[in-house]
Motif scaffolding. Structure first.
Motif, PDB file in Angstrom:
ATOM      1  N   GLY A   7      81.541 -16.262  50.738  1.00 52.09           N
ATOM      2  CA  GLY A   7      82.692 -15.614  51.352  1.00 52.09           C
ATOM      3  C   GLY A   7      83.223 -14.481  50.498  1.00 52.09           C
ATOM      4  O   GLY A   7      83.578 -13.408  51.001  1.00 52.09           O
ATOM      5  N   GLU A   8      83.272 -14.710  49.190  1.00 53.72           N
ATOM      6  CA  GLU A   8      83.702 -13.658  48.271  1.00 53.72           C
ATOM      7  C   GLU A   8      82.759 -12.469  48.331  1.00 53.72           C
ATOM      8  O   GLU A   8      83.195 -11.316  48.302  1.00 53.72           O
ATOM      9  CB  GLU A   8      83.775 -14.202  46.840  1.00 53.72           C
ATOM     10  N   MET A   9      81.469 -12.748  48.439  1.00 52.99           N
ATOM     11  CA  MET A   9      80.480 -11.671  48.524  1.00 52.99           C
ATOM     12  C   MET A   9      80.696 -10.834  49.786  1.00 52.99           C
ATOM     13  O   MET A   9      80.604  -9.603  49.747  1.00 52.99           O
ATOM     14  CB  MET A   9      79.062 -12.235  48.519  1.00 52.99           C
ATOM     15  N   TYR A  10      80.956 -11.493  50.903  1.00 55.43           N
ATOM     16  CA  TYR A  10      81.210 -10.759  52.143  1.00 55.43           C
ATOM     17  C   TYR A  10      82.466  -9.906  52.020  1.00 55.43           C
ATOM     18  O   TYR A  10      82.472  -8.745  52.443  1.00 55.43           O
ATOM     19  CB  TYR A  10      81.321 -11.715  53.335  1.00 55.43           C
ATOM     20  N   LEU A  11      83.522 -10.453  51.452  1.00 55.48           N
ATOM     21  CA  LEU A  11      84.751  -9.686  51.294  1.00 55.48           C
ATOM     22  C   LEU A  11      84.540  -8.484  50.376  1.00 55.48           C
ATOM     23  O   LEU A  11      85.010  -7.380  50.669  1.00 55.48           O
ATOM     24  CB  LEU A  11      85.874 -10.574  50.762  1.00 55.48           C
ATOM     25  N   GLU A  12      83.823  -8.686  49.287  1.00 47.71           N
ATOM     26  CA  GLU A  12      83.531  -7.581  48.375  1.00 47.71           C
ATOM     27  C   GLU A  12      82.700  -6.517  49.086  1.00 47.71           C
ATOM     28  O   GLU A  12      82.956  -5.316  48.935  1.00 47.71           O
ATOM     29  CB  GLU A  12      82.794  -8.091  47.131  1.00 47.71           C
ATOM     30  N   THR A  13      81.736  -6.941  49.875  1.00 44.57           N
ATOM     31  CA  THR A  13      80.895  -6.000  50.609  1.00 44.57           C
ATOM     32  C   THR A  13      81.723  -5.190  51.603  1.00 44.57           C
ATOM     33  O   THR A  13      81.574  -3.962  51.695  1.00 44.57           O
ATOM     34  CB  THR A  13      79.762  -6.748  51.340  1.00 44.57           C
ATOM     35  N   ALA A  43      79.654 -15.730  59.084  1.00 44.73           N
ATOM     36  CA  ALA A  43      80.588 -15.462  57.984  1.00 44.73           C
ATOM     37  C   ALA A  43      81.832 -14.742  58.492  1.00 44.73           C
ATOM     38  O   ALA A  43      82.960 -15.084  58.108  1.00 44.73           O
ATOM     39  CB  ALA A  43      79.902 -14.643  56.893  1.00 44.73           C
ATOM     40  N   VAL A  44      81.632 -13.761  59.357  1.00 42.87           N
ATOM     41  CA  VAL A  44      82.755 -13.008  59.908  1.00 42.87           C
ATOM     42  C   VAL A  44      83.686 -13.950  60.677  1.00 42.87           C
ATOM     43  O   VAL A  44      84.910 -13.875  60.539  1.00 42.87           O
ATOM     44  CB  VAL A  44      82.253 -11.840  60.793  1.00 42.87           C
ATOM     45  N   GLY A  45      83.119 -14.845  61.444  1.00 40.01           N
ATOM     46  CA  GLY A  45      83.927 -15.809  62.181  1.00 40.01           C
ATOM     47  C   GLY A  45      84.762 -16.682  61.266  1.00 40.01           C
ATOM     48  O   GLY A  45      85.958 -16.896  61.501  1.00 40.01           O
ATOM     49  N   LEU A  46      84.153 -17.172  60.200  1.00 43.75           N
ATOM     50  CA  LEU A  46      84.866 -18.029  59.248  1.00 43.75           C
ATOM     51  C   LEU A  46      85.957 -17.253  58.513  1.00 43.75           C
ATOM     52  O   LEU A  46      87.076 -17.749  58.337  1.00 43.75           O
ATOM     53  CB  LEU A  46      83.891 -18.642  58.241  1.00 43.75           C
ATOM     54  N   LEU A  47      85.626 -16.039  58.072  1.00 40.22           N
ATOM     55  CA  LEU A  47      86.605 -15.226  57.344  1.00 40.22           C
ATOM     56  C   LEU A  47      87.771 -14.827  58.252  1.00 40.22           C
ATOM     57  O   LEU A  47      88.920 -14.777  57.809  1.00 40.22           O
ATOM     58  CB  LEU A  47      85.932 -13.978  56.756  1.00 40.22           C
ATOM     59  N   LYS A  48      87.469 -14.576  59.507  1.00 37.11           N
ATOM     60  CA  LYS A  48      88.521 -14.250  60.475  1.00 37.11           C
ATOM     61  C   LYS A  48      89.421 -15.463  60.697  1.00 37.11           C
ATOM     62  O   LYS A  48      90.649 -15.345  60.663  1.00 37.11           O
ATOM     63  CB  LYS A  48      87.886 -13.803  61.792  1.00 37.11           C
ATOM     64  N   ASP A  49      88.810 -16.625  60.911  1.00 40.43           N
ATOM     65  CA  ASP A  49      89.581 -17.856  61.136  1.00 40.43           C
ATOM     66  C   ASP A  49      90.489 -18.188  59.956  1.00 40.43           C
ATOM     67  O   ASP A  49      91.568 -18.745  60.138  1.00 40.43           O
ATOM     68  CB  ASP A  49      88.657 -19.043  61.403  1.00 40.43           C
ATOM     69  N   ASP A  50      90.047 -17.851  58.752  1.00 43.69           N
ATOM     70  CA  ASP A  50      90.825 -18.156  57.552  1.00 43.69           C
ATOM     71  C   ASP A  50      91.805 -17.045  57.164  1.00 43.69           C
ATOM     72  O   ASP A  50      92.467 -17.128  56.130  1.00 43.69           O
ATOM     73  CB  ASP A  50      89.889 -18.451  56.377  1.00 43.69           C
ATOM     74  N   GLY A  51      91.857 -15.975  57.977  1.00 42.98           N
ATOM     75  CA  GLY A  51      92.837 -14.920  57.757  1.00 42.98           C
ATOM     76  C   GLY A  51      92.478 -13.887  56.711  1.00 42.98           C
ATOM     77  O   GLY A  51      93.352 -13.164  56.233  1.00 42.98           O
ATOM     78  N   LEU A  63      89.814  -5.731  56.283  1.00 46.27           N
ATOM     79  CA  LEU A  63      90.367  -6.756  55.402  1.00 46.27           C
ATOM     80  C   LEU A  63      91.860  -6.892  55.664  1.00 46.27           C
ATOM     81  O   LEU A  63      92.560  -5.892  55.844  1.00 46.27           O
ATOM     82  CB  LEU A  63      90.160  -6.376  53.940  1.00 46.27           C
ATOM     83  N   THR A  64      92.354  -8.111  55.660  1.00 48.40           N
ATOM     84  CA  THR A  64      93.795  -8.347  55.698  1.00 48.40           C
ATOM     85  C   THR A  64      94.304  -8.198  54.262  1.00 48.40           C
ATOM     86  O   THR A  64      93.507  -8.018  53.323  1.00 48.40           O
ATOM     87  CB  THR A  64      94.106  -9.764  56.201  1.00 48.40           C
ATOM     88  N   GLU A  65      95.604  -8.297  54.065  1.00 44.26           N
ATOM     89  CA  GLU A  65      96.146  -8.250  52.690  1.00 44.26           C
ATOM     90  C   GLU A  65      95.519  -9.360  51.845  1.00 44.26           C
ATOM     91  O   GLU A  65      95.156  -9.143  50.687  1.00 44.26           O
ATOM     92  CB  GLU A  65      97.661  -8.402  52.700  1.00 44.26           C
TER      93      GLU A  65
END
Length: 122
Positions: A7-13, A43-51, A63-65
Motif C-alpha cells: 500500500g505504501e508503494m502504491y501511494l508513493e507511486t 490496491a486502488v479499491g483498498l486504498l480508496k476504502d481506507d481513505g 491522494l487525500t491528505e
C-alpha cells in the motif's frame, strides 16, 4: 487498519506520478510499477476504502491528505536512503532498489536519527 508495504508503494507511486503527469490513472500506475491492471485495481479499491485516495468517475486518482502524508513520508525516506547509499559508493540502480526495501521497515526513531545525522554533517 495498518498500511502494508504494498500500500505504501502504491501511494508513493501515485505521488511520484502526480509530479510528472497532469493526472494519474490506473494504467499509469501499472506501467510504472510493472504490475498487472487487476493488481492495481485491487490496491486502488483498498486504498480508496481506507481513505488514502479518491477516484473520480473519469478514473483519475488523487491522494487525500491522509494518503499524501504517507506518500511524502515514504518518498522522503526513499530519497534520503538512496542518497546515502550512492554516497557510500553503491551503484545507483542497486541503491534505488535497496532503499525501496529499507524505507518500509525503519522505525520513525531510526529514520529521524539517520536524517539528523546526515543534516548535521552537510
Amino acid at each position: 487498519m495498518t498500511l502494508l508495504e504494498s500500500g505504501e508503494m502504491y501511494l508513493e507511486t501515485i505521488h511520484v506520478l502526480s509530479k510528472k503527469l497532469p493526472v494519474v490513472r490506473s494504467l499509469d500506475i501499472a506501467e510504472y510499477m510493472s504490475v498487472s491492471k487487476p493488481s492495481v485495481s485491487r490496491a486502488v479499491g483498498l486504498l480508496k476504502d481506507d481513505g488514502y485516495i479518491t477516484v473520480e468517475k473519469s478514473g483519475f486518482i488523487y491522494l487525500t491528505e491522509k494518503g499524501l502524508a504517507v506518500a511524502e513520508k515514504i518518498y522522503e525516506r526513499h530519497q534520503l536512503l538512496t542518497c546515502i547509499l550512492t554516497g557510500l559508493g553503491v551503484a545507483e540502480d542497486i541503491a534505488e532498489r535497496d532503499a525501496c526495501k529499507i524505507e518500509h521497515y525503519l522505525s520513525e526513531e531510526t529514520f529521524t536519527a539517520i536524517k539528523n545525522h546526515v543534516e548535521s554533517h552537510n
